[in-house]
Design a protein around this motif. Structure first.
Motif, short mmCIF file in Angstrom:
data_model
loop_
_atom_site.label_atom_id
_atom_site.label_comp_id
_atom_site.label_asym_id
_atom_site.label_seq_id
_atom_site.Cartn_x
_atom_site.Cartn_y
_atom_site.Cartn_z
N CYS A 1 0.86 -1.32 -0.01
CA CYS A 1 0.10 0.25 -0.06
C CYS A 1 0.92 1.19 -0.14
O CYS A 1 1.85 1.49 0.82
CB CYS A 1 -0.81 0.02 1.34
N CYS B 1 -9.94 0.57 5.81
CA CYS B 1 -8.80 1.36 5.80
C CYS B 1 -8.70 2.47 6.73
O CYS B 1 -9.75 2.98 6.92
CB CYS B 1 -8.65 1.78 4.17
N PHE B 2 -7.69 2.80 7.50
CA PHE B 2 -7.47 3.83 8.47
C PHE B 2 -7.48 5.10 7.61
O PHE B 2 -7.62 6.31 8.45
CB PHE B 2 -6.41 3.62 9.15
N LYS B 3 -6.94 5.24 6.57
CA LYS B 3 -6.52 6.47 6.09
C LYS B 3 -7.48 7.06 4.80
O LYS B 3 -6.93 8.07 4.07
CB LYS B 3 -5.14 6.30 5.19
N CYS C 1 -0.73 1.14 10.39
CA CYS C 1 -1.27 -0.04 9.61
C CYS C 1 -0.29 -1.32 10.01
O CYS C 1 -0.88 -2.46 9.66
CB CYS C 1 -0.87 0.33 8.07
N LEU D 1 0.08 4.18 0.89
CA LEU D 1 -0.32 4.86 2.18
C LEU D 1 0.03 4.39 3.49
O LEU D 1 -0.15 5.13 4.47
CB LEU D 1 -1.71 5.26 2.26
N ALA D 2 0.64 2.97 3.60
CA ALA D 2 1.10 2.59 4.74
C ALA D 2 1.82 3.16 5.52
O ALA D 2 2.95 3.80 5.13
CB ALA D 2 1.55 0.95 4.65
S1 SF4 Z 1 -4.96 0.66 6.38
FE1 SF4 Z 1 -5.16 1.88 4.54
S2 SF4 Z 1 -3.58 2.87 4.37
FE2 SF4 Z 1 -3.04 1.47 6.00
S3 SF4 Z 1 -2.17 -0.15 4.78
FE3 SF4 Z 1 -4.10 -0.76 4.72
S4 SF4 Z 1 -5.07 0.04 3.06
FE4 SF4 Z 1 -3.12 1.08 3.26
#
Ligand code: SF4
Length: 327
Positions: A298, A322-324, A305, A300-301
């Motif tokens: 990802c 997803c957190f973001k 995460c 955005l990780a």
């Molecule tokens: S929570 Fe969202 S930003 Fe974090 S790794 Fe998973 S998909 Fe990516």
């Protein structure tokens, strides 16, 4: 009011595999191929299930058809848990749930005529049906799926890939099921034939109020047939929403990557489009990443995460893990 056919609750599906190498391949490991998936399916609806090879979508399909018994959670069909059904009850349920397979030719018995292939489910469920009735029903069904009825005594190898898939569809439909699980039904076909098969399924669905679960590895195919789309990654549901939301308000980074690969019919826009390539391989389900399963690929990780597992969140029937998303 929409009629609920199928409810999948916290469904996990397991495989036992051998680990080690060569002669030492004797240690058995239990692998979770599908992880706590939830969804509902209504009468007349098509749910597209999308994800890369190895993400668990075919395993999920097999579990719905009772072909994989090592599972936890529940699969509720017309209000009844299929795990608790006796032999006769399950036979009736299986009559309602049929399947279309990925490789049309390989899924047909080469030693049987197509008439016998299409009639086989009828013979199992209606053993008293005479041969005249059987032939009539098979020929009617052949006509319905665009096959000439006078080809009833031909063998599968005498047909093209697209025609073989029509035979598979006729066989699946002959019992007038309520649901057909289509496991990548067009991925082995040429693009022009893919559209014909998808249109055929759509037409049949309009005539019969049939529900479909349509499995594919990319969003461009399910786009033309799905009311809702469920996106899977490494055995997990990462996003689920209706067709418009998935295509116009994509939330999860993995769905965004899949979306970027969907061709746009406008050549100018398509030429300038930025495809978001996913780096790295799909991790092994034997040893999934900590935290979010998508974090190793990802863009955005971050630390959060790796530490925490994102739960499904969202509103208006649009959910994503997803957190973001709102950052
Ligand atoms: S929570 Fe969202 S930003 Fe974090 S790794 Fe998973 S998909 Fe990516």
């Amino acid at each position: 009011m929409k009629e609920l056919l199928l409810e999948v609750k916290d469904l996990s599906v397991f495989y036992t595999i051998k680990s080690g190498e060569g002669f030492f391949q004797n240690k058995k490991i239990k692998m979770k191929a599908v992880n706590k998936i939830n969804f509902k399916l209504y009468k007349g609806e098509t749910l597209g299930i999308v994800g890369e090879s190895g993400c668990g979508k075919s395993t999920l399909a097999k579990a719905l058809l009772g072909l994989n018994k090592d599972l936890s959670g529940s699969i509720v069909w017309l209000g009844k848990n299929i795990e608790k059904q006796g032999k006769q009850e399950w036979k009736n349920t299986r009559k309602d749930i049929q399947m279309i397979f990925q490789d049309p030719l390989a899924s047909l018995n080469p030693r049987m005529t197509i008439g016998d292939i299409i009639a086989e489910p009828l013979k199992i469920h209606f053993p008293n049906m005479n041969s005249k009735e059987l032939k009539e029903k098979v020929q009617q069904m052949m006509q319905k799926v665009g096959l000439l009825p006078n080809l009833i005594n031909r063998y599968p190898h005498e047909f093209s890939g697209g025609q073989c898939q029509r035979i598979g569809i006729a066989r699946a439909l002959i019992l007038e099921p309520k649901l057909i699980v289509c496991d990548e039904p067009v991925s082995a076909l040429d693009v022009s034939i893919q559209a014909q098969v998808v249109n055929l399924l759509k037409n049949l669905q309009e005539q019969t109020q049939l529900s479909l679960i349509f499995i594919a590895h990319d969003l461009s195919i399910v786009k033309h047939i799905s009311d809702r789309v469920l996106v899977m990654y490494l055995g997990n549901l990462v996003e689920i929403a209706n067709y418009e939301q998935i295509y116009n308000e994509t939330k999860h980074p993995y769905t965004k990557a899949l979306m970027s690969a969907v061709p746009i019919p406008d050549p100018k826009v398509e030429k300038n489009k930025k495809i978001q390539l996913l780096e790295g391989e799909l991790p092994s389900p034997i040893n999934p990443p900590s935290g979010c399963v998508f974090r190793t690929r990802c863009p955005l990780a971050d630390e959060e995460c790796a530490k925490n597992i994102p739960m499904l969140q969202g509103e208006n029937e649009h959910f994503y893990a997803c957190f973001k998303v709102n950052d």
